[in-house]
Structures are given as C-alpha cells and as structure tokens.
Design an enzyme around this catalytic site. Sequence first.
Site, PDB file in Angstrom:
ATOM      1  N   LYS B  94       0.820  -1.218   0.000  1.00 36.36           N
ATOM      2  CA  LYS B  94       0.000   0.000   0.000  1.00 36.36           C
ATOM      3  C   LYS B  94       0.857   1.272   0.000  1.00 36.36           C
ATOM      4  CE  LYS B  94      -4.216  -1.680   0.148  1.00 36.36           C
ATOM      5  NZ  LYS B  94      -5.107  -1.445  -1.017  1.00 36.36           N
ATOM      6  N   GLU B 116      -9.613   6.434   2.650  1.00 38.84           N
ATOM      7  CA  GLU B 116     -10.459   5.435   3.283  1.00 38.84           C
ATOM      8  C   GLU B 116      -9.551   4.306   3.771  1.00 38.84           C
ATOM      9  OE1 GLU B 116      -9.717   5.507   0.166  1.00 38.84           O
ATOM     10  OE2 GLU B 116      -9.111   3.445  -0.268  1.00 38.84           O
ATOM     11  N   SER B 382       1.894  -9.702  -0.610  1.00 36.32           N
ATOM     12  CA  SER B 382       1.600  -8.264  -0.622  1.00 36.32           C
ATOM     13  C   SER B 382       1.733  -7.594   0.745  1.00 36.32           C
ATOM     14  CB  SER B 382       0.203  -8.028  -1.170  1.00 36.32           C
ATOM     15  OG  SER B 382      -0.742  -8.793  -0.440  1.00 36.32           O
TER      16      SER B 382
END
Lengths: 256, 400
Positions: B94, B116, B382
Amino acid sequence: MRSIKEAFNNIKGSGRKALITYIMAGDPSLNATKKHIIALEKSGADIIELGVPFSDPLADGPTIQRASERALAKKITLRKVLGFVAEIRKATDIPIILMTYYNPVFKFGVEKFVRAAVTAGVNGIIVPDLIPDEAGDLIREARTHNLDTIFLLAPTSTPERIRKAARASTGFIYYVSITGTTGAKLLIDPRMRKTLNSIKNISGKPLAVGFGISTPKEASSVSLLADGVIVGSAIVKLIGEGKKVTKFVRSLRKAV
Amino acid sequence: MKKTGGKSPDRKGHFGQYGGRFVPETLMPALIELEKAYNKCRKDKGFINDLASLQKDYIGRPTPLYFAENLTGRLGGAKIYLKREDLCHTGAHKINNAIAQSLLAKRMGKTRIIAETGAGQHGVATATGAALTGLECEIYMGSEDIRRQSLNVFRMRLLGAKVTEVPMGSRTLKDAINEALRDWTTNVGNTHYVLGTAFGPHPYPAMVRDFQSVIGKEARKQILQKEKKLPDCLIACVGGGSNSIGLFHAFINDSVRMVGVEAGGHGIKTGKHAARFAGGSIGVFQGCKSYLLQDRDGNVLGTHSVSAGLDYASIGPEHCNLRDMKRIEYTYATDNEALNAFELLSRTEGIIPALESAHAVAEAVKLAKAMPKNHIIIVNLSGRGDKDVEHVARIKNISL
C-alpha cells in the site's frame, strides 16, 4: 399530466419561482409518501422530486442517508417506486422527477427503465452520480420516450462542463449550491451569483438551485437568482421526526 | 497472445466496457485536474527522481524476490518465489501508492489528504505519506472496522492523522469510501483524495496501477537474473486489485499465466464471500463500471472475508477487462484455505503473511503440486501478517 416545462412556464410573469420539494419514497412507508406528495402539492410545491433509496448514497448528507436506510429497511426498490408513481397518478398530475443513483437504473436496464418510468407517469430523472459524459444511453432513450434528463452543475464547474450539462439537460438544470452533500450549510456569495449568471447565459434553460436550502429566508434569497428552488433535507428531516410538512412548505411557497 | 498493453485505458478512463467516471459533477474538475497533474508528473524528471529516491531509501525497494525452497520442497512441484512486499515500510505494498500520491498532492499544491481504510493498512500508509510530506491527513474508517482494528487506528493517530469513524451503512470499507468521497466533494479546493486501490473514477485505476507496477518491473528483472527465464505463473490476491495489477502489469505482454485470487469467504453458495467474478455481475459503484456484488435491484450486497483487505463488493475495472480478454484467470480461496496457507507459510518459511496474501499462497499450494519441478511460480506476498495475529488467535479460540 403536466410537464416540467409547463410547471416553469406557468409561473412566468407571476413573480413566483418554481418550488421543487424532495422526499424519499417509502420513508417511512409508501402510504405516507402518497400523503406527503398530496400535502406538498396542496401547500404550493410546483414539482416533486422523489428519492429512490440506495445502499450507497454518496452525494447525500446524513439526513437523506438515514431516510434512505429507513426506506431500504421497508424493502423499497426502484421497481416499487415506479409502481407507486403509476398508482399516485390517479390522484395528482404534479410533475414528478425521480432522483436515483445510477446502479439501480443500470441494473434495471436503461431502455427498460426509461419506458417503465414514462409509462408510470414519471416526468424526469436526476442521477447524481451520472455525468453527461457517461450518460449517452440514458439521454438517447430519454429523448426517444420524452423523459426529461436533469443534470447537475456545481460551484466548481468550468465553462466547458456547463456547456456539456446544458446540452444534456432538458426540463431544467440543477445547480448544486455548495461543494458538498445534500443538507450542508448554504453560502450565497458573489461567486455563486456569477456562476448562476454564466450558466443562464450559456444554457438558456431554466435553472433551479438545491443542496443546503433549509429555511424560507434562504429559499427567498436563492429565488432571486434562479428560476427554481429545491428543498430536500429540511423536509426529509421533518418527516423523519414524524412531523407534518404542510406549514413549512407553505412558508417556503410564500418565500419563493 | 493478444497485446493488452499500450493504450489502456482510453482517454475517458474506459478499459473496454469498464471503468469511466461515475461521480457527482462537483468532483469532475478535481478529477480532470488530477489527471493533468498525474500526466505531467509521470514525465517529470524531478518527480520521477524524488519518487525513485523515496522508493529506495524510505520504502526499502527493491523488495527481495525470495525462493521459498522449503515450501517448494513440501509441495513437490513448481518452484515458488515470493515477491516480498511484506518487507516494505509499514508492512505492505500500500505504501508504494500512498507515498507517490502524497508527493503528487504536494506538487498539486494541496494542503490536506484524505483516505479510506478497511483493515487500516492503506490508512497507515497514507498517514505515513502525510507525515513525510507535511500534509494534513484525515482517514475515514467504518465503526465496525475501527472496533476490529484498534491497533492500526492507534498507529494512524501516532502518525498525526485524524481518524474519523463512519457509523453509516454496513460500517465497513465501502462506507468509508462513500464518506471520503463526500469529504472530497466538500473540500475539493485544498484536498486530495488518496484512493488506496486500482479502483474508482478515472484516473485512479490507471494511476494506482502505474504506482504499483514497480512490483512487477522488479520481479521481472529479478527472476530473469535468478532463473534466466520468465516465470510460468504469477499469483496474487485481488481485493480492489492493486497488488495484483502491480505484479501482473510488467508481464502482460509475456507468455506468462496469471491468476488473481478473490476472497471465497465461507464459500460462494453461502453468499458470505467477496468473490465478485464468481458471485457478482456488472454494475456501477463508487466511481466506475465493474463487477459488483449486488441484489436484483442494484443495491450493493454485504461481503465477508476473513481478510479485511479483500472484503469489498467490487473490483478494479482493468481486471474485468483483462478477464474478458482471457488474459488473467480469476479464482477464489475460502477463509479456511487462506488460514491453512497462513499457517503453512509461517511454519515452512518463517514468514507470517497477511491474510490477504495468504489467499494467493493458498492458490500456489493448489497449482504448484500439479506443475513440473522446473516450472516457476511467483506469488505476490503483498503484506505481512502481524496485523492479523490477534484475529487469527480469536478464530482459533486462543486468548492472548
């Protein structure tokens, strides 16, 4: 059945402006909505904007979000709202505009929806998350079947965006008075006057202003700048509190 | 093989019939401004150098491509490599997007960023980007997620962000996105919305993909170095779809099989899942046309996954198009399969994966066994699983 155009024509020269009132279909029940529509008309509304509940109303503030949740809890759907409009057409010929998010229409099928809406007696449609750029299918079907498509403009709109919305809109153009969601605080400033004038000059179409108009005083100020005034959250709030809308709408009528 | 790179999306952000812009008119000028700023920055040497320098010294890139020899041996089939995005600063991919968008916001002259978050990973990454670039930061999070992820809420606050609870709707990620969009609509003048995945209105799906495509670019170079050939198969989990498109994109014109793994939850038949392809249909949601879990009236359905990061009703529009083109295959792993993979990787390799990434590992377990030993799989790991440890303990009825 009166058209939206007629509603705007009727008030021309009267010194009045169009009063457009919004309520959520099925909040708290379709029976109540029927009574409210009749009361709104009797109290002086020129056009009814009827909200269709949706699970994710991202253009709406808390008041209408809650109304939407209440209506969804009663299992109100686009299909049911269309049936409801057909039913209420026996009692009133006031122009009715559906305000619905795009996904219910898309899922229904755009062509099928437009035909069903017109058959039911719907005069126009506002889709707050559909911009003219993505509305080709809807506009084409709406023109064929004579359903007005009302697009929104905002304080941020550039001349290019204004031209686009003006071309795509029939009935009137909806100016969102603030950058924000429904029910937010209204601010009438010189910039708003300037934008409204520029939209009127570019479009030559009736212009109604909504979002954030919650008192007769605000409605009066806005009515000096536009052809119509849209009041939603303030009425929905009264309904949510179980109060009558008649007195408030009469005071709005006097103000615009 | 059909070429899919190049002009995708089109000028208006369409990937085939998907994507586009379905937003309130108020946001259109902001989206056009963002698109212009992004197109300028991606060619701007100053921006490219600033980002490359932060990727190296701040995020910790390139992340390793690690040969999981023990896991490979255990399964007895294809060689499994892990792309170690879990080793990025803040513990997941991210950050690649959040840092890049923070830099972009700064260049656009914005003073405030909002985002968000579901599990809190993107919120933490954005709060980190804001702290780094000196921007004001507000994170929207559903009240249900705040309850489940209290540690990440505290992390965001430590980083100086304001965390705002969203008590409406299902009180989860989708409601946090609605509220972030409402905030952006209201404060569009000084605020940039750091959307966390390859989803939403154009230019987000393409921009987030580009910011994440560093994963695949590195992996392609690394595997050619280590194995002197391209891999046979890539596997990544798909929530909104940013880590997967980030890995896949560099290989899109190669003869490499690609598999996206959605959250199968308790199984498709139970309705408690987040497998948009297996259980959804085309719809328009939160800014774009895509696959969507919805009822017959077009209302968005609740979702379920053991992993909060995959627990979302829609999927990035580019994925839909690549699926239609038969370029990427999509499957799902159930909660139980993901939990088994979570334990398997922890025990065989000493790597605790995020529950999201465990879905990809679960698919690797299925595929590797049936593949020859000289074949190669790259799994995108990830994120790391520290954030999930408490949750897994709860599922196993272990009190910590």
